[in-house]
Write a protein that holds these residues in place. Structure first.
Motif, mmCIF file in Angstrom:
data_model
loop_
_atom_site.group_PDB
_atom_site.id
_atom_site.type_symbol
_atom_site.label_atom_id
_atom_site.label_comp_id
_atom_site.label_asym_id
_atom_site.label_seq_id
_atom_site.Cartn_x
_atom_site.Cartn_y
_atom_site.Cartn_z
ATOM 1 N N GLY A 218 0.792 -1.222 0.000
ATOM 2 C CA GLY A 218 0.000 0.000 0.000
ATOM 3 C C GLY A 218 0.823 1.269 0.000
ATOM 4 N N ILE A 219 2.130 1.133 -0.226
ATOM 5 C CA ILE A 219 3.008 2.298 -0.345
ATOM 6 C C ILE A 219 2.890 2.858 -1.764
ATOM 7 C CG2 ILE A 219 5.423 3.073 -0.291
ATOM 8 C CD1 ILE A 219 5.953 0.815 1.751
ATOM 9 N N HIS A 220 2.825 4.174 -1.873
ATOM 10 C CA HIS A 220 2.801 4.806 -3.198
ATOM 11 C C HIS A 220 4.165 4.620 -3.856
ATOM 12 C CE1 HIS A 220 1.632 7.823 -6.261
ATOM 13 N NE2 HIS A 220 2.929 8.061 -6.265
ATOM 14 N N VAL A 221 4.169 4.131 -5.097
ATOM 15 C CA VAL A 221 5.410 3.832 -5.810
ATOM 16 C C VAL A 221 5.460 4.602 -7.123
ATOM 17 C CG1 VAL A 221 6.789 2.028 -6.933
ATOM 18 C CG2 VAL A 221 5.577 1.515 -4.792
ATOM 19 N N GLU A 222 6.608 5.201 -7.402
ATOM 20 C CA GLU A 222 6.905 5.724 -8.735
ATOM 21 C C GLU A 222 8.312 5.260 -9.100
ATOM 22 O OE1 GLU A 222 5.721 9.660 -9.832
ATOM 23 O OE2 GLU A 222 4.173 9.754 -8.260
ATOM 24 N N ILE A 223 8.536 5.075 -10.394
ATOM 25 C CA ILE A 223 9.814 4.570 -10.896
ATOM 26 C C ILE A 223 10.504 5.651 -11.709
ATOM 27 C CG2 ILE A 223 10.898 2.872 -12.425
ATOM 28 C CD1 ILE A 223 9.821 1.668 -9.834
ATOM 29 N N VAL A 224 11.816 5.750 -11.541
ATOM 30 C CA VAL A 224 12.619 6.634 -12.383
ATOM 31 C C VAL A 224 13.719 5.813 -13.042
ATOM 32 C CG1 VAL A 224 14.148 7.338 -10.477
ATOM 33 C CG2 VAL A 224 13.923 8.806 -12.498
ATOM 34 N N ASN A 225 13.942 6.076 -14.305
ATOM 35 C CA ASN A 225 15.013 5.411 -15.051
ATOM 36 C C ASN A 225 15.912 6.490 -15.656
ATOM 37 O OD1 ASN A 225 15.201 3.742 -18.255
ATOM 38 N ND2 ASN A 225 16.604 3.567 -16.553
ATOM 39 N N LEU A 226 17.073 6.690 -15.031
ATOM 40 C CA LEU A 226 18.067 7.615 -15.586
ATOM 41 C C LEU A 226 18.684 6.946 -16.809
ATOM 42 C CD1 LEU A 226 19.676 10.315 -15.145
ATOM 43 C CD2 LEU A 226 21.394 8.900 -13.999
ATOM 44 N N ILE A 227 18.434 7.485 -17.972
ATOM 45 C CA ILE A 227 18.953 6.887 -19.206
ATOM 46 C C ILE A 227 20.332 7.478 -19.489
ATOM 47 C CG2 ILE A 227 18.573 6.579 -21.665
ATOM 48 C CD1 ILE A 227 15.631 6.488 -21.187
ATOM 49 N N VAL A 228 21.354 6.644 -19.333
ATOM 50 C CA VAL A 228 22.746 7.071 -19.429
ATOM 51 C C VAL A 228 23.313 6.715 -20.795
ATOM 52 C CG1 VAL A 228 25.042 6.905 -18.389
ATOM 53 C CG2 VAL A 228 23.005 6.722 -16.943
ATOM 54 N N THR A 229 23.901 7.687 -21.442
ATOM 55 C CA THR A 229 24.462 7.497 -22.777
ATOM 56 C C THR A 229 25.493 6.365 -22.792
ATOM 57 O OG1 THR A 229 24.188 9.865 -23.179
ATOM 58 C CG2 THR A 229 25.636 8.655 -24.684
ATOM 59 N N VAL A 231 25.139 3.345 -21.909
ATOM 60 C CA VAL A 231 24.970 2.340 -20.843
ATOM 61 C C VAL A 231 23.629 1.626 -20.975
ATOM 62 C CG1 VAL A 231 24.753 1.972 -18.348
ATOM 63 C CG2 VAL A 231 26.484 3.529 -19.234
ATOM 64 N N ASN A 232 22.546 2.389 -20.898
ATOM 65 C CA ASN A 232 21.206 1.793 -20.930
ATOM 66 C C ASN A 232 20.276 2.532 -21.881
ATOM 67 O OD1 ASN A 232 20.875 4.159 -19.552
ATOM 68 N ND2 ASN A 232 20.051 3.260 -17.677
ATOM 69 N N ASP A 233 20.852 3.170 -22.902
ATOM 70 C CA ASP A 233 20.055 3.995 -23.813
ATOM 71 C C ASP A 233 19.660 3.266 -25.092
ATOM 72 O OD1 ASP A 233 22.674 3.929 -24.732
ATOM 73 O OD2 ASP A 233 22.667 6.010 -25.435
ATOM 74 N N ASN A 234 19.869 1.949 -25.138
ATOM 75 C CA ASN A 234 19.474 1.191 -26.321
ATOM 76 C C ASN A 234 18.026 0.717 -26.184
ATOM 77 O OD1 ASN A 234 19.533 -1.829 -25.260
ATOM 78 N ND2 ASN A 234 21.345 -0.798 -24.417
ATOM 79 N N LEU A 235 17.381 0.511 -27.291
ATOM 80 C CA LEU A 235 15.951 0.183 -27.295
ATOM 81 C C LEU A 235 15.657 -1.143 -26.602
ATOM 82 C CD1 LEU A 235 14.799 1.338 -30.846
ATOM 83 C CD2 LEU A 235 14.791 2.594 -28.691
ATOM 84 N N LYS A 236 16.569 -2.104 -26.715
ATOM 85 C CA LYS A 236 16.358 -3.402 -26.082
ATOM 86 C C LYS A 236 16.252 -3.260 -24.568
ATOM 87 C CE LYS A 236 18.356 -8.036 -25.618
ATOM 88 N NZ LYS A 236 19.505 -8.911 -25.981
ATOM 89 N N THR A 237 17.161 -2.475 -23.975
ATOM 90 C CA THR A 237 17.152 -2.266 -22.528
ATOM 91 C C THR A 237 15.907 -1.503 -22.099
ATOM 92 O OG1 THR A 237 19.570 -2.279 -22.403
ATOM 93 C CG2 THR A 237 18.400 -1.244 -20.590
ATOM 94 N N LEU A 276 15.091 9.825 -25.156
ATOM 95 C CA LEU A 276 14.101 9.948 -24.090
ATOM 96 C C LEU A 276 12.676 9.916 -24.657
ATOM 97 C CD1 LEU A 276 15.876 12.801 -22.119
ATOM 98 C CD2 LEU A 276 15.602 10.461 -21.308
ATOM 99 N N GLU A 277 12.483 10.612 -25.762
ATOM 100 C CA GLU A 277 11.161 10.641 -26.395
ATOM 101 C C GLU A 277 10.765 9.259 -26.893
ATOM 102 O OE1 GLU A 277 11.127 15.273 -27.973
ATOM 103 O OE2 GLU A 277 11.920 13.695 -29.263
ATOM 104 N N LYS A 278 11.741 8.513 -27.407
ATOM 105 C CA LYS A 278 11.471 7.150 -27.862
ATOM 106 C C LYS A 278 11.083 6.261 -26.681
ATOM 107 C CE LYS A 278 11.174 3.902 -30.919
ATOM 108 N NZ LYS A 278 10.076 3.922 -31.931
ATOM 109 N N ALA A 279 11.761 6.444 -25.541
ATOM 110 C CA ALA A 279 11.424 5.677 -24.339
ATOM 111 C C ALA A 279 9.987 5.963 -23.917
ATOM 112 C CB ALA A 279 12.389 6.018 -23.209
ATOM 113 N N TYR A 280 9.604 7.236 -23.966
ATOM 114 C CA TYR A 280 8.230 7.642 -23.639
ATOM 115 C C TYR A 280 7.234 6.938 -24.561
ATOM 116 C CZ TYR A 280 4.204 10.772 -22.961
ATOM 117 O OH TYR A 280 2.965 11.285 -22.707
ATOM 118 N N GLU A 281 7.521 6.947 -25.861
ATOM 119 C CA GLU A 281 6.619 6.342 -26.847
ATOM 120 C C GLU A 281 6.509 4.836 -26.647
ATOM 121 O OE1 GLU A 281 8.320 7.541 -30.516
ATOM 122 O OE2 GLU A 281 7.759 9.668 -30.270
#
Length: 347
Positions: A218-229, A231-237, A276-281
């Motif tokens: 019952g804890i409010h949860v939000e997630i953040v993903n820092l997209i690092v050039t 490192v984790n900026d590929n579409l598969k990840t 970032l926009e692609k991640a959003y989409e």
């Protein structure tokens, strides 16, 4: 043993003896085995003659009143502010840490800046904050102190929150919930390879488990993903993170794709806006109702839109709410309910 006389040194709550000289810390999922006279990986816990002590109880290295949106929390007491504080060190090794001047230094009880839980809560009330938040560095390291602060904060009508890497044990999470934790924002670093290579041989599954368990409690949860050039900026990840988000948390939990900037030991260029926009989409296409972009002031994807009809509902810029169009937390156009914890605080 001289260190035990300082106010920031207290016996830890979560540990067990493994033999006559060693203890296992049960605060984070590293579960360090610490021999007598040694410290754990995070350098904030020390074994003295079979007892584990925290060195950072109330050792506060940063303190300020900040908008809740900066955490980021977009669906938790929107428009409010929280008194935000932190301590030294970390249990991760991220080379791009934005707060490395705090997280990469070990505590020194002799020089500690001790602030009592009572003073923290009093200051939050004097500042006109609606809540308290442990952030800047990993809040898990302030665990025992958090419990005492949260209990006091709840008595005074304040909300309580963490901004965390999510490597906390279930035992610790349960105690935080029982002390009054209202919300947690968890930073997802990337896939399993990212955690292993950059964060200090971390197991990603424990982070997702924490997010799921918190939500189930019952804890409010939000997630953040820092997209690092690089490192984790590929579409598969990115797709993998979105799928795990939906599997563990469902479509209503917000996810923030945040822009990285060079810091500490990492000098890759800032995240490309189009990534970032692609991640959003991708998040929208897979069915996440509330994806957002962060660290891109003025971008349209900072805003909240109705998942059903697309109506602009909350307009934001620089962590401030510029326009609030919700009526009774529903879209004024199509009446679709928008899941938000707590009331809107107009300041």
């Amino acid at each position: 043993m001289k260190a035990l006389k300082y106010p920031t040194v207290r016996e830890a709550l979560l540990y067990k003896n493994t033999d006559s000289e060693s203890v296992m810390c049960e605060l984070c999922n590293r579960k360090c085995i610490i021999r007598d006279g040694q410290m754990g990986f995070c350098k904030t816990r020390i074994n003295r003659e079979g007892k584990l002590y925290t060195l950072v109880y109330g050792d506060i290295n940063a303190l300020s009143s900040r908008p809740i949106e900066i955490k980021p929390f977009f669906h938790f007491y929107p428009g409010s502010t929280s008194l935000t504080f932190s301590t030294w060190s970390c249990n991760f090794t991220c080379p791009w840490c934005q707060n490395y001047h705090l997280s990469k230094k070990a505590p020194n009880p002799k020089k500690a800046n001790y602030i009592s839980p009572e003073n923290i809560v009093d200051l939050a009330l004097k500042m006109g904050d609606e809540g308290v938040c442990v952030s800047f560095t990993e809040p898990t390291l302030l665990f025992e102190y958090s419990l005492d602060v949260f209990k006091l904060a709840k008595k005074h009508g304040l909300y309580t929150s963490y901004v965390s890497n999510g490597y906390i044990t279930e035992k610790a999470l349960v105690l935080l919930k029982n002390a009054g934790m209202d919300a947690i924002n968890i930073d997802i670093k990337g896939d399993s390879k990212t955690y292993k290579k950059y964060c200090g041989n971390i197991k990603a599954k424990f982070v997702w488990n924490t997010a799921k368990k918190a939500l189930d409690m019952g804890i409010h949860v939000e997630i953040v993903n820092l997209i690092v050039t690089g490192v984790n900026d590929n579409l598969k990840t990115i797709k993998n993170i979105v799928k795990l988000h939906l599997k563990n948390l469902g479509p209503e939990v917000p996810i923030h794709f945040t822009r990285y900037f060079p810091a500490f030991k990492f000098n890759e260029p800032p995240t490309k806006i189009e990534v970032l926009e692609k991640a959003y989409e991708i998040a929208k296409d897979f069915g996440i109702l509330y994806p957002y972009l962060g660290n891109v002031p003025g971008h349209k994807f900072e805003n909240t839109y109705c998942p059903k009809c697309g109506e602009l509902l909350i307009k934001r810029r620089n962590f401030k709410i510029l326009r609030w169009k919700l009526k009774n937390f529903k879209c004024p156009k199509c009446k679709f309910p928008i899941k938000i914890t707590g009331e809107y605080v107009a300041k």
